[in-house]
Design a protein around this motif. Structure first.
Motif, PDB file in Angstrom:
ATOM      1  N   LYS A  65      45.128  34.609  45.628  1.00 56.00           N
ATOM      2  CA  LYS A  65      43.814  35.022  45.727  1.00 56.00           C
ATOM      3  C   LYS A  65      43.281  35.245  44.235  1.00 56.00           C
ATOM      4  N   HIS A  66      44.108  35.744  43.578  1.00 55.29           N
ATOM      5  CA  HIS A  66      43.540  35.906  41.889  1.00 55.29           C
ATOM      6  C   HIS A  66      43.530  34.764  41.269  1.00 55.29           C
ATOM      7  N   ALA A  67      44.314  33.693  41.616  1.00 51.85           N
ATOM      8  CA  ALA A  67      44.334  32.457  40.667  1.00 51.85           C
ATOM      9  C   ALA A  67      42.862  31.580  41.415  1.00 51.85           C
ATOM     10  N   LYS A  68      42.491  31.791  42.448  1.00 49.99           N
ATOM     11  CA  LYS A  68      41.440  31.244  42.916  1.00 49.99           C
ATOM     12  C   LYS A  68      40.061  32.005  42.176  1.00 49.99           C
ATOM     13  N   HIS A  69      40.120  33.269  42.094  1.00 51.26           N
ATOM     14  CA  HIS A  69      39.059  34.060  41.373  1.00 51.26           C
ATOM     15  C   HIS A  69      39.031  33.456  39.997  1.00 51.26           C
ATOM     16  N   ARG A  70      40.108  33.665  39.157  1.00 49.86           N
ATOM     17  CA  ARG A  70      40.062  32.997  37.958  1.00 49.86           C
ATOM     18  C   ARG A  70      39.745  31.720  37.839  1.00 49.86           C
ATOM     19  N   GLU A  71      40.048  30.672  38.641  1.00 48.06           N
ATOM     20  CA  GLU A  71      39.316  29.657  38.482  1.00 48.06           C
ATOM     21  C   GLU A  71      37.874  29.536  38.621  1.00 48.06           C
ATOM     22  N   HIS A  72      37.215  30.275  39.603  1.00 48.78           N
ATOM     23  CA  HIS A  72      35.803  30.767  39.555  1.00 48.78           C
ATOM     24  C   HIS A  72      35.372  31.126  38.398  1.00 48.78           C
ATOM     25  N   LEU A  73      35.925  32.187  37.514  1.00 48.60           N
ATOM     26  CA  LEU A  73      35.557  33.023  36.358  1.00 48.60           C
ATOM     27  C   LEU A  73      35.469  31.711  35.442  1.00 48.60           C
ATOM     28  N   ALA A  74      36.493  30.783  35.314  1.00 48.17           N
ATOM     29  CA  ALA A  74      36.506  29.933  34.115  1.00 48.17           C
ATOM     30  C   ALA A  74      35.354  29.020  34.034  1.00 48.17           C
ATOM     31  N   HIS A  75      34.473  28.638  35.271  1.00 47.36           N
ATOM     32  CA  HIS A  75      33.534  27.904  35.279  1.00 47.36           C
ATOM     33  C   HIS A  75      31.861  28.880  35.019  1.00 47.36           C
ATOM     34  N   LEU A  76      32.272  29.937  34.957  1.00 46.29           N
ATOM     35  CA  LEU A  76      30.980  30.898  34.602  1.00 46.29           C
ATOM     36  C   LEU A  76      30.552  30.681  33.156  1.00 46.29           C
ATOM     37  N   PRO A  77      29.284  30.688  32.846  1.00 48.23           N
ATOM     38  CA  PRO A  77      29.012  30.492  31.437  1.00 48.23           C
ATOM     39  C   PRO A  77      29.138  32.034  30.790  1.00 48.23           C
TER      40      PRO A  77
ATOM     41  N   GLY B 279      47.842  33.593  14.230  1.00 51.17           N
ATOM     42  CA  GLY B 279      46.660  32.840  14.844  1.00 51.17           C
ATOM     43  C   GLY B 279      45.524  32.889  14.151  1.00 51.17           C
ATOM     44  N   ASP B 280      44.200  33.311  14.906  1.00 51.57           N
ATOM     45  CA  ASP B 280      43.121  33.441  14.143  1.00 51.57           C
ATOM     46  C   ASP B 280      42.841  34.713  13.769  1.00 51.57           C
ATOM     47  N   GLY B 281      43.715  35.786  13.955  1.00 48.74           N
ATOM     48  CA  GLY B 281      43.403  37.093  13.511  1.00 48.74           C
ATOM     49  C   GLY B 281      42.576  37.960  14.616  1.00 48.74           C
ATOM     50  N   ASP B 282      42.069  37.159  15.602  1.00 48.67           N
ATOM     51  CA  ASP B 282      41.219  38.180  16.496  1.00 48.67           C
ATOM     52  C   ASP B 282      41.839  38.142  17.989  1.00 48.67           C
ATOM     53  N   LYS B 283      42.841  37.489  18.303  1.00 47.01           N
ATOM     54  CA  LYS B 283      43.328  37.278  19.534  1.00 47.01           C
ATOM     55  C   LYS B 283      44.585  38.140  19.598  1.00 47.01           C
ATOM     56  N   THR B 284      44.846  39.008  20.741  1.00 50.27           N
ATOM     57  CA  THR B 284      46.037  39.615  20.807  1.00 50.27           C
ATOM     58  C   THR B 284      47.307  38.837  20.713  1.00 50.27           C
ATOM     59  N   LEU B 285      48.523  39.503  20.880  1.00 52.16           N
ATOM     60  CA  LEU B 285      49.853  38.519  20.856  1.00 52.16           C
ATOM     61  C   LEU B 285      49.935  38.040  22.467  1.00 52.16           C
ATOM     62  N   PHE B 286      49.389  38.623  23.321  1.00 47.15           N
ATOM     63  CA  PHE B 286      49.542  38.478  24.708  1.00 47.15           C
ATOM     64  C   PHE B 286      48.323  37.735  24.945  1.00 47.15           C
ATOM     65  N   TRP B 287      47.600  36.999  24.367  1.00 43.02           N
ATOM     66  CA  TRP B 287      46.473  36.438  24.605  1.00 43.02           C
ATOM     67  C   TRP B 287      46.443  35.106  25.689  1.00 43.02           C
ATOM     68  N   ASN B 288      45.879  35.354  26.751  1.00 39.23           N
ATOM     69  CA  ASN B 288      45.854  34.007  27.737  1.00 39.23           C
ATOM     70  C   ASN B 288      44.505  33.473  27.794  1.00 39.23           C
ATOM     71  N   SER B 289      44.462  32.072  27.365  1.00 35.50           N
ATOM     72  CA  SER B 289      43.294  31.472  27.383  1.00 35.50           C
ATOM     73  C   SER B 289      42.929  31.326  28.817  1.00 35.50           C
ATOM     74  N   SER B 290      43.595  31.131  29.716  1.00 37.71           N
ATOM     75  CA  SER B 290      42.963  30.902  31.279  1.00 37.71           C
ATOM     76  C   SER B 290      42.337  32.267  31.787  1.00 37.71           C
ATOM     77  N   VAL B 291      43.004  33.377  31.305  1.00 37.46           N
ATOM     78  CA  VAL B 291      42.661  34.600  31.752  1.00 37.46           C
ATOM     79  C   VAL B 291      41.506  35.376  31.108  1.00 37.46           C
ATOM     80  N   ASN B 292      41.767  35.456  29.784  1.00 41.18           N
ATOM     81  CA  ASN B 292      41.015  36.214  28.838  1.00 41.18           C
ATOM     82  C   ASN B 292      39.687  35.346  28.318  1.00 41.18           C
ATOM     83  N   ARG B 293      38.781  35.979  28.055  1.00 40.57           N
ATOM     84  CA  ARG B 293      37.643  35.121  27.424  1.00 40.57           C
ATOM     85  C   ARG B 293      37.084  35.962  26.313  1.00 40.57           C
ATOM     86  N   HIS B 294      36.953  35.305  25.360  1.00 38.09           N
ATOM     87  CA  HIS B 294      36.665  35.677  24.182  1.00 38.09           C
ATOM     88  C   HIS B 294      35.004  35.403  23.803  1.00 38.09           C
TER      89      HIS B 294
END
Length: 134
Positions: A83-95, A116-131
Motif C-alpha cells: 500500500k505504501h508503494a502505491k501511495h509513493r507512486e501517486h506522490l511521484a506524479h504530483l507537482p 554529493g551536492d551538499g544538500d541531500k542527506t546520506l540516506f536520501w532516496n529520490s523515489s521517496v524524498n522530494r527536494h
C-alpha cells in the motif's frame, strides 16, 4: 624504583620451552591414571548424549514455532508495504505545488554535507524524498 623489563620477559610462559619439559613429565606412561581417564570418557559421552537431545529440541522449536511466527508477521507487513508503494507512486506524479508543505523547521542545514551536492542527506532516496527549493 621500577625495574625495566627486557624483551625476553614479555614472552608468554608456554613459549619459553620450560613448559614443554613439564608437560612431557606429566604425561609419562607411568603416571597416567586409568580410572580418571575412564571417568572422563564416561562424563564426555553423557554430555554428548545430553547435548544431542537439547539440540534436537531447539531445532524443533525453531521450525515449529519461530518460522511460522515469522511468516505470520511478514504477511501483514508485506500488505502494508505494498500500500505504501502505491501511495509513493501517486506522490511521484504530483507537482511541487501540491506536495505537502515544507515548514521552516524541516531540512535545516547549518552547513552543507561533504558528499554529493551538499544538500541531500546520506540516506536520501529520490523515489521517496522530494527536494523542493523555493
Amino acid at each position: 624504583m621500577f625495574k625495566r623489563l627486557t624483551q625476553r620477559q614479555f614472552v608468554r610462559f608456554n613459549s619459553l620451552g620450560v613448559s614443554k619439559h613439564i608437560n612431557e613429565a606429566a604425561f609419562h606412561p607411568s603416571k597416567i591414571n586409568k580410572a580418571a581417564g575412564e571417568a572422563f570418557v564416561k562424563e564426555y559421552t553423557e554430555k554428548v548424549h545430553h547435548s544431542e537431545a537439547v539440540t534436537k529440541l531447539w531445532k524443533r522449536i525453531t521450525y515449529i514455532v519461530a518460522v511460522p511466527a515469522l511468516i505470520a508477521t511478514a504477511i501483514p507487513v508485506i500488505n502494508i508495504e505494498l500500500k505504501h508503494a502505491k501511495h509513493r507512486e501517486h506522490l511521484a506524479h504530483l507537482p511541487d505545488e501540491e506536495w505537502p508543505v515544507q515548514y521552516d523547521y524541516q531540512n535545516i542545514r547549518s552547513r552543507n554535507f561533504w558528499w554529493g551536492d551538499g544538500d541531500k542527506t546520506l540516506f536520501w532516496n529520490s523515489s521517496v524524498n522530494r527536494h523542493i527549493t523555493e
